[in-house]
Enzyme design. Structure first.
Site, PDB file in Angstrom:
ATOM      1  N   ARG A 165       0.830  -1.211   0.000  1.00  0.00           N
ATOM      2  CA  ARG A 165       0.000   0.000   0.000  1.00  0.00           C
ATOM      3  C   ARG A 165       0.869   1.267   0.000  1.00  0.00           C
ATOM      4  O   ARG A 165       0.550   2.260   0.664  1.00  0.00           O
ATOM      5  CB  ARG A 165      -0.943   0.036   1.211  1.00  0.00           C
ATOM      6  CG  ARG A 165      -1.967  -1.088   1.269  1.00  0.00           C
ATOM      7  CD  ARG A 165      -2.999  -0.967   0.152  1.00  0.00           C
ATOM      8  NE  ARG A 165      -4.091  -1.917   0.298  1.00  0.00           N
ATOM      9  CZ  ARG A 165      -4.084  -3.159  -0.185  1.00  0.00           C
ATOM     10  NH1 ARG A 165      -3.031  -3.619  -0.845  1.00  0.00           N
ATOM     11  NH2 ARG A 165      -5.131  -3.941  -0.022  1.00  0.00           N
ATOM     12  N   SER A 237     -10.870  -0.887   2.903  1.00  0.00           N
ATOM     13  CA  SER A 237     -10.190  -0.976   4.203  1.00  0.00           C
ATOM     14  C   SER A 237      -9.839   0.434   4.674  1.00  0.00           C
ATOM     15  O   SER A 237      -9.204   1.187   3.939  1.00  0.00           O
ATOM     16  CB  SER A 237      -8.887  -1.768   4.076  1.00  0.00           C
ATOM     17  OG  SER A 237      -9.149  -3.060   3.584  1.00  0.00           O
ATOM     18  N   GLU A 333      -5.269   3.765   5.942  1.00  0.00           N
ATOM     19  CA  GLU A 333      -5.003   3.600   4.510  1.00  0.00           C
ATOM     20  C   GLU A 333      -5.684   4.741   3.744  1.00  0.00           C
ATOM     21  O   GLU A 333      -5.162   5.242   2.756  1.00  0.00           O
ATOM     22  CB  GLU A 333      -5.560   2.252   4.023  1.00  0.00           C
ATOM     23  CG  GLU A 333      -5.366   2.066   2.525  1.00  0.00           C
ATOM     24  CD  GLU A 333      -6.036   0.826   1.968  1.00  0.00           C
ATOM     25  OE1 GLU A 333      -5.716  -0.285   2.424  1.00  0.00           O
ATOM     26  OE2 GLU A 333      -6.865   0.980   1.039  1.00  0.00           O
TER      27      GLU A 333
END
Ligand code: FAD
Ligand code: EPU
Length: 337
Positions: A165, A237, A333
């Site tokens: 990520r 998420s 995130e």
């Protein structure tokens, strides 16, 4: 010169459907549009925000500046050999439409990334990933424009510094360049990635072992777990899965023997944030219209009229409880604006 619109509603331009507004909004359909925009007085005076499809963003307030939407379209095969094909795709193309197109042609490598919302231009930014595949494995280079000078930039794959990520576009190049297109290399004779047990089990029941069947399987799994943002606002998420030192993992698993984990770079272990949040009793809970999804504790959802601040307040409560119970700090995130 592209139109600069004033007092623009962002409600339909973010998948949380937060009712925020931008002081100015500009859709740029070409590199020329972007180059013209950066010499406009509004651009020079106002803070800027690059917005793809808003599927990884939480607006905590109105944006008091200029929102720039790179809407460059186009998909072109620019090279091929016996084994692979090289495709350049405009930043404004929808990611999943690109995946659908590629699987129809039996070009492989991104089928496990089916149904991830967002634009192609955003895909390298957090190195989108799902079901054992990260987009970095198919990216050859990224083209961008320097936001200050208008100069064209080329980032070869190694220069993108991809991680879990993560990429250079979230680091030293954050808000300094606009990605204009991405060059992918996809396989002509794809090998299916069956590392996830659930994926392997479902594929075993499919007649054809090809990328189109894989796409169907992935879509089925995702639809069973994740809320459709058109029906229930969310950004996937909300936190990253924490990657912790192996020693810390050992002491955690002594206290919580049932804690799940995944392999991670040497000396570390990745643990599912969803499990940590779930164990703190947050799954399916809500404070007003801000909640967590009933089937996936890591997905924060807007039940209707939550504000960005209310979503953040919920996130803060979750972070506090997870740290208190497990001593693990969650990292967001989602980009908070
Ligand atoms: P935005 O949210 O608009 O922007 C994200 C960031 O990129 C911002 O910082 C923005 O400023 C910057 N940005 C956008 N476009 C450009 C550009 N052209 N140039 C420079 N900067 C730019 N992600 C995964 O990795 N895996 C998943 O499985 C996954 N599942 C999801 C499921 C759901 C239901 C949802 C809602 C989200 C999910 N996500 C997942 C997150 C999201 O889909 C990705 O992060 C996606 O890449 C975001 O794309 P976007 O165009 O919406 O970007
Ligand atoms: N779990 C719970 N409670 C829940 C949900 C899950 O305890 O409510 C536990 C289960 O043990 C499960 C584990 O958590 O096995 C992992 O859950 P899941 O398989 O749903 O995946 P995840 O780790 O929560 C990650 C990505 C997703 C990606 C999927 C599939 C991150 C932060 N998230 O989720 O990406 O689609 O794996 O590969 O890495 C996103 O980034 O927005 C995203 C959705």
């Amino acid at each position: 010169m592209p139109d600069i619109l004033k007092n623009y509603s962002l409600r339909d331009l973010n998948t949380f459907h937060i009712d925020a507004r931008a002081k100015y909004y500009c859709l740029c359909r070409s590199i020329k549009d972007l180059q013209e925009l950066i010499s406009d007085p509004v651009f020079l005076k106002e803070p800027g925000l690059i917005l793809g499809e808003g599927s990884n963003m939480l607006f905590s307030a109105d944006f008091d500046g200029l929102v720039i939407r790179p809407g460059i379209l186009g998909r072109e095969i620019i090279g091929e050999d016996k084994h692979s094909v090289q495709i350049q795709v405009g930043a404004g193309e929808n990611w999943d439409e690109f995946v659908a197109w590629a699987t129809t042609w039996n070009f492989g490598g991104i089928e496990n990334l089916s149904l991830i919302p967002g634009s192609v231009g955003s895909s390298p930014i957090q190195n989108i990933g799902a079901y054992g595949v990260e987009v970095e494995h198919t990216i050859e280079r990224v083209f961008a424009m320097d936001i200050l000078t208008g100069q064209k930039l080329t980032f070869e794959k190694d220069a993108c510094r991809f991680g879990y990520r993560d990429s250079i576009f979230k680091g030293s190049w954050k808000n300094k360049c606009i990605i204009t297109s991405v060059v992918f290399r996809l396989a002509k004779h794809p090998e299916l990635k069956l590392g996830y047990q659930q994926v392997a089990d479902k594929m075993a029941g499919m007649d054809r072992q090809d990328v189109e069947s894989m796409r169907k399987v992935i879509i089925e799994i995702r639809e069973s777990k994740l809320p459709d943002p058109d029906k229930l606002g969310n950004a996937g998420s909300f936190f990253k899965n924490p990657v912790i030192a192996a020693d810390d993992y050992d002491s955690l698993s002594t206290s919580f023997p049932e804690i799940p984990s995944y392999p991670a770079p040497a000396g570390t272990r990745k643990i599912p944030a969803a499990w940590l949040i779930d164990q703190c009793g947050w799954k399916g809970k809500r404070i007003g219209d801000a909640g967590t999804y009933e089937k996936q504790a890591l997905v924060l959802v807007n039940h209707g009229n939550a504000t960005g601040r209310q979503m953040l307040e919920l996130a803060k409560n979750i972070e506090r409880d997870v740290e208190k119970k497990f001593g693990v700090k969650l990292k967001k995130e989602v980009n908070i604006i």
